[in-house]
Design an enzyme around this catalytic site. Structure first.
Site, mmCIF file in Angstrom:
data_model
loop_
_atom_site.group_PDB
_atom_site.id
_atom_site.type_symbol
_atom_site.label_atom_id
_atom_site.label_comp_id
_atom_site.label_asym_id
_atom_site.label_seq_id
_atom_site.Cartn_x
_atom_site.Cartn_y
_atom_site.Cartn_z
ATOM 1 N N GLY A 28 -20.170 -33.420 -9.781
ATOM 2 C CA GLY A 28 -21.003 -33.884 -8.676
ATOM 3 C C GLY A 28 -22.359 -33.211 -8.543
ATOM 4 N N HIS A 125 -27.647 -42.467 -16.099
ATOM 5 C CA HIS A 125 -27.060 -42.343 -17.439
ATOM 6 C C HIS A 125 -27.880 -41.327 -18.233
ATOM 7 C CE1 HIS A 125 -24.714 -43.496 -20.911
ATOM 8 N NE2 HIS A 125 -25.838 -43.470 -21.599
ATOM 9 N N ASP A 161 -23.989 -50.198 -18.825
ATOM 10 C CA ASP A 161 -25.254 -49.475 -19.023
ATOM 11 C C ASP A 161 -26.406 -50.383 -19.454
ATOM 12 O OD1 ASP A 161 -23.933 -47.097 -18.401
ATOM 13 O OD2 ASP A 161 -23.465 -46.653 -20.491
HETATM 14 C C1 GAR Z 1 -24.231 -36.939 -15.625
HETATM 15 O O1 GAR Z 1 -24.813 -36.360 -16.759
HETATM 16 C C2 GAR Z 1 -24.382 -38.440 -15.660
HETATM 17 O O2 GAR Z 1 -25.598 -38.855 -16.211
HETATM 18 C C3 GAR Z 1 -23.221 -38.831 -16.522
HETATM 19 O O3 GAR Z 1 -22.169 -38.016 -16.092
HETATM 20 C C4 GAR Z 1 -22.713 -36.771 -15.653
HETATM 21 C C5 GAR Z 1 -22.159 -36.478 -14.275
HETATM 22 O O4 GAR Z 1 -22.539 -35.211 -13.875
HETATM 23 N N1 GAR Z 1 -22.894 -40.213 -16.383
HETATM 24 C C6 GAR Z 1 -22.562 -40.975 -17.409
HETATM 25 O O5 GAR Z 1 -22.453 -40.576 -18.540
HETATM 26 C C7 GAR Z 1 -22.317 -42.433 -17.043
HETATM 27 N N2 GAR Z 1 -22.213 -43.223 -18.234
HETATM 28 P P1 GAR Z 1 -22.406 -34.774 -12.357
HETATM 29 O O6 GAR Z 1 -20.958 -35.068 -11.947
HETATM 30 O O7 GAR Z 1 -22.698 -33.320 -12.373
HETATM 31 O O8 GAR Z 1 -23.385 -35.571 -11.569
#
Ligand code: GAR
Length: 216
Positions: A28, A125, A161
């Site tokens: 998060g 993304h 995406d």
């Molecule tokens: C982030 O890097 C986001 O861009 C990626 O998951 C991570 C979540 O981090 N999302 C994807 O890859 C979606 N395809 P967070 O929980 O620390 O925000």
């Protein structure tokens, strides 16, 4: 409301509702960036609810620490994707959410979910889409050997995406970078552009022509 030929404008945001529903699966940090931006006054919005599909998601603690309501909806408790997505829609509607923000929500959403919030779902993304969609975009970019990497905020459509791009930011990939160091650099970009993009979409002076997101 004036619609262009694609029928999509930002005018729906002019109902003055700036209530966000944030969907997470993990730590998060993007949620935290939104919380910080709201607290700092740079994002005029209210995070109405944070929903996780994982009981132990670290982002739930971040939400609770900020006094935001949390809901855990574990997909394993539902018989089908449609049933799960229906439950998600119900939780979001109950809180009169006007914009859904996916923040590391690692589940495909059904067409029915997307239809429930037309052009009102954003995703972050960790790659320069349309390059490297899917899982671990940063690793894909590093392995591919690109010299420039980055992050993308886009409107969610039923195709993974692939929706209209609201914002992107770039960073150089150095020869000394590892997948982890590149992911860390990209994460800094994500934390900057996601709150900004949410503000742009909430402000409502935008339209989509073809698949191009255009704001005034
Ligand atoms: C982030 O890097 C986001 O861009 C990626 O998951 C991570 C979540 O981090 N999302 C994807 O890859 C979606 N395809 P967070 O929980 O620390 O925000």
């Amino acid at each position: 409301m004036v619609e262009n030929e694609t029928g999509h404008t930002g005018d729906v945001a002019h109902d003055d509702s700036r209530r966000l529903g944030v969907l997470i699966s993990g730590r998060g940090s993007n949620l935290q960036a939104m919380i910080n931006a709201v607290a700092a006054g740079s994002l005029d919005a209210e995070i109405a609810v944070v929903i996780s599909n994982k009981q132990g998601a670290g982002g739930l603690d971040r939400a609770r620490a900020a006094g935001i309501e949390t809901v855990v909806l574990e997909h394993t408790s539902y018989v089908s994707r449609e049933a799960y997505d229906g439950a998600l829609v119900a939780e979001l509607r109950r809180r009169e959410v006007s914009l859904v923000c996916l923040a590391g929500f690692m589940r495909l959403l059904s067409a029915n979910f997307v239809r429930a919030f037309p052009h009102r779902i954003l995703n972050i993304h960790p790659s320069l889409l349309p390059s490297f969609p899917g899982l671990r975009g940063q690793d894909q970019a590093w392995r591919h050997g690109v010299k420039v990497a980055g992050a993308t905020v886009h409107i969610v459509t039923p195709e993974l995406d692939a929706g209209p791009i609201v914002a992107q930011a770039t960073v150089a990939v150095e020869q000394t970078d590892t997948p982890d160091s590149l992911a860390a650099k990209i994460l800094v970009l994500e934390h900057r552009i996601y709150p900004e993009a949410i503000g742009v979409v909430l402000d409502g002076s935008w339209r989509i022509e073809g698949r191009r997101f255009l704001s005034d």
